[in-house]
Enzyme design. Structure first.
Site, short mmCIF file in Angstrom:
data_model
loop_
_atom_site.label_atom_id
_atom_site.label_comp_id
_atom_site.label_asym_id
_atom_site.label_seq_id
_atom_site.Cartn_x
_atom_site.Cartn_y
_atom_site.Cartn_z
N THR A 2 -4.83 6.42 -0.16
CA THR A 2 -6.03 7.25 -0.26
C THR A 2 -5.87 8.31 -1.35
OG1 THR A 2 -6.41 6.94 2.09
CG2 THR A 2 -7.61 8.73 1.02
N THR A 18 -8.93 -5.50 3.71
CA THR A 18 -8.79 -4.64 2.54
C THR A 18 -9.73 -5.20 1.48
OG1 THR A 18 -6.46 -4.14 3.01
CG2 THR A 18 -7.22 -3.79 0.75
N ARG A 30 0.86 17.36 12.48
CA ARG A 30 2.14 18.05 12.67
C ARG A 30 2.08 19.55 12.42
NH1 ARG A 30 3.36 13.45 9.88
NH2 ARG A 30 3.38 14.57 7.90
N ARG A 60 -8.25 4.30 12.84
CA ARG A 60 -7.38 5.45 13.07
C ARG A 60 -6.88 5.54 14.51
NH1 ARG A 60 -5.94 6.84 7.96
NH2 ARG A 60 -7.76 7.16 6.65
N GLU A 85 -10.77 4.06 3.15
CA GLU A 85 -9.75 4.72 2.33
C GLU A 85 -10.07 4.43 0.86
OE1 GLU A 85 -5.74 3.94 3.42
OE2 GLU A 85 -5.96 4.80 5.43
N GLU A 140 -9.20 4.02 -2.68
CA GLU A 140 -7.96 3.71 -3.38
C GLU A 140 -8.25 2.97 -4.69
OE1 GLU A 140 -4.80 2.01 -1.13
OE2 GLU A 140 -5.49 2.83 0.79
N TYR A 196 1.25 5.70 -0.53
CA TYR A 196 0.78 6.93 0.11
C TYR A 196 1.01 8.04 -0.90
CZ TYR A 196 0.34 10.01 4.31
OH TYR A 196 -0.06 10.92 5.26
N GLU A 243 -10.24 12.90 6.77
CA GLU A 243 -10.13 14.21 6.14
C GLU A 243 -11.48 14.90 6.02
OE1 GLU A 243 -7.23 13.89 2.57
OE2 GLU A 243 -7.99 11.88 2.99
N ASP A 274 0.85 -1.19 0.00
CA ASP A 274 0.00 0.00 0.00
C ASP A 274 0.89 1.24 0.00
OD1 ASP A 274 -2.41 1.38 0.04
OD2 ASP A 274 -2.41 1.53 2.22
N ASP A 322 -9.30 0.33 1.57
CA ASP A 322 -8.33 -0.15 2.55
C ASP A 322 -8.75 0.36 3.92
OD1 ASP A 322 -6.11 -1.60 3.29
OD2 ASP A 322 -4.73 0.07 3.05
N LYS A 359 -4.38 -1.76 10.07
CA LYS A 359 -4.58 -1.92 8.64
C LYS A 359 -4.66 -3.37 8.19
CE LYS A 359 -4.28 1.04 6.13
NZ LYS A 359 -5.34 1.87 5.52
N TYR A 382 1.65 3.17 15.42
CA TYR A 382 2.41 3.29 14.17
C TYR A 382 3.85 3.74 14.34
CZ TYR A 382 2.36 8.41 13.70
OH TYR A 382 2.57 9.75 13.86
N GLN A 405 -4.21 2.99 14.97
CA GLN A 405 -3.03 3.38 14.20
C GLN A 405 -2.23 4.48 14.89
OE1 GLN A 405 -3.87 4.22 10.10
NE2 GLN A 405 -1.83 4.94 9.65
N HIS A 429 -3.86 14.15 0.09
CA HIS A 429 -4.14 13.35 1.28
C HIS A 429 -3.00 13.45 2.29
CE1 HIS A 429 -5.31 10.03 3.84
NE2 HIS A 429 -4.17 9.40 3.58
#
Length: 428
Positions: free
Chosen positions: A353, A260, A145, A240, A202, A204, A131, A367, A129, A236, A256, A247, A243, A136
């Site tokens: 995503t 899927t 962040r 959250r 997600e 995808e 990114y 999002e 998978d 997918d 995850k 993570y 995660q 996204h």
């Protein structure tokens, strides 16, 4: 415009210009075999092969269409795929009498889609998978962040990805059980165990690898698309809250690996050629092994629909487009193998995503609700922040031509409650 002797509605996803491959089992009798979708029918390729209609191609005598997966066909490469696809289009053409006027053969080879059970299209050995959507990645980065550090320093230099769990890739229509795991709420001093409270989708697109490469030998960017057998829709699913706790430092794990979902029909890359377009401008310019001068994206319209338990109709909660992917499929394959990793027939790669520049184009609830702070309306005042038990998600997508569509069908999944579990501790 090319037309089939089989009547196909202009809004059907499966005209003669498409002919996606899938693995199916007739409901009445018989084992798994391979077919293509044409309108509301499945054309049984194993029947055509037995009748000698693929004589002179590389599938002749190999029995590749009598298999329970597409892996053997995928391994044969682009020339064989083109030859077989051309032969099928010829047989289905409105001006070709061989199949059109052979009613006995048609009764055997053409089966209504409502009379078959679709199966996973491939035996998936590995799943990666990525990114690859800048919108996204930027949205998620801002949430966690701040705007100044939204993208990590490596993001515009290489396609970021992680190794997913192939064993939990499931076919469209399979229910998805709410996962359990450790979470750490902000107001808690220690982690808690229980069902995920922040279950997400997600949006995808995935693609299956054909021949693959030898371990230690990379796939050059200019040859990468020769490895793409075809594309599917992917949801997918993501937990959250699990995660965000697990993570660091190695990335997603339990959040995850529980499910899927993919669509059953694999759309050949050749069918998408009329819709090839340039992807986003890449700045800074990638390193030479990722640098391309040709259009490497496709105009694929994508939609996400949600139907809660008790809702009469589904609600479209997101519309996006494959064209927004910053890193192309070819770039992702080239990067995946540049270190010597060997891809094999049936391996599944997915985009990550796919989000666009506008709010309604965001491909996840993370999002769309901005990490739960902006609930979305779905019906009669009902709102969603995260997925609830009983919710059904449906992703669909297509390329719009003049008078026809190249569609992917759907990938659906319904959320089931978490299993009740009890734990006992024993001390020896």
């Amino acid at each position: 415009m090319m037309k089939s002797f089989i009547e196909v509605d202009p809004k059907s996803h499966f005209p003669i210009q498409n002919l996606p491959y899938g693995v199916f089992r007739p409901l009445m009798m018989g084992g798994p075999r391979i077919g293509v979708a044409i309108g509301d029918y499945v054309l049984d390729l194993s029947v055509l092969d037995a009748e000698g209609y693929f004589d002179g191609t590389d599938v002749d005598g190999k029995g590749v269409f009598e298999q329970a997966s597409l892996n053997e066909f995928m391994a044969l490469g682009t020339k064989t795929w083109r030859d077989v696809r051309s032969r099928i289009q010829q047989l289905l053409h409105e001006d070709e009498s061989i199949l059109r006027d052979n009613y006995a053969l048609r009764d055997i080879a053409l089966i209504p889609q409502k009379n078959v059970k679709m199966l996973l299209p491939a035996q998936i050995g590995d799943y990666t998978d990525f990114y690859a959507s800048k919108e996204h990645a930027t949205n998620v980065g801002i949430m966690f962040r701040g705007k100044e550090n939204a993208l990590m320093p490596n993001w515009t230099h290489l396609p970021v990805g992680y190794h997913g769990r192939a064993s939990s890739v499931v076919l469209s229509g399979t229910d998805v059980r709410r996962p359990q795991g450790q979470t750490k709420p902000a107001n808690s001093n220690a982690p808690l165990f229980g069902p995920s409270c922040q279950l997400d989708l997600e949006l995808e697109v995935g693609w299956f690898i054909g021949p693959g490469n030898e371990r230690g030998k990379s796939i050059a960017l200019e040859n990468a698309e020769e490895q793409i057998f075809g594309l599917v829709l992917v949801n997918d699913w993501s937990a959250r809250d699990i995660q965000s706790w697990e993570y660091q430092p190695l990335g997603p794990f339990l959040a995850k690996s529980f499910a899927t979902s993919i669509s059953p029909w694999v759309v050949p890359l050749e069918a998408l050629e009329p819709f090839r377009i340039a992807g986003p401008d890449q700045e800074p310019e990638p390193l030479p092994y990722l640098r391309t001068n040709k259009p490497s994206s496709f105009d694929i319209h994508l939609e996400v629909n949600l139907q809660g338990e008790g809702m009469k109709n589904s609600k479209t909660i997101s519309t996006s487009n494959f064209r927004y992917l910053y890193w192309s499929m070819a770039q992702q394959i080239a990067h995946h193998t540049v270190g010597g990793c060997n891809l094999r027939p049936g391996d599944l790669l997915a985009s990550g995503t796919i989000s666009g520049p506008e709010k309604e184009m965001r491909g996840s609830l993370l999002e769309l609700t901005w990490r739960g702070t902006e609930p979305i309306e779905i019906e009669n005042g009902e709102q969603r922040v995260w997925l609830e038990d009983g919710d059904q998600l449906t992703i669909t997508g297509w390329c719009q031509g003049e008078g026809y569509r190249i569609g992917f069908g759907e990938v659906t999944g319904r959320v089931l409650p978490a299993l009740k579990q009890s734990y006992t501790l024993s001390h020896i």
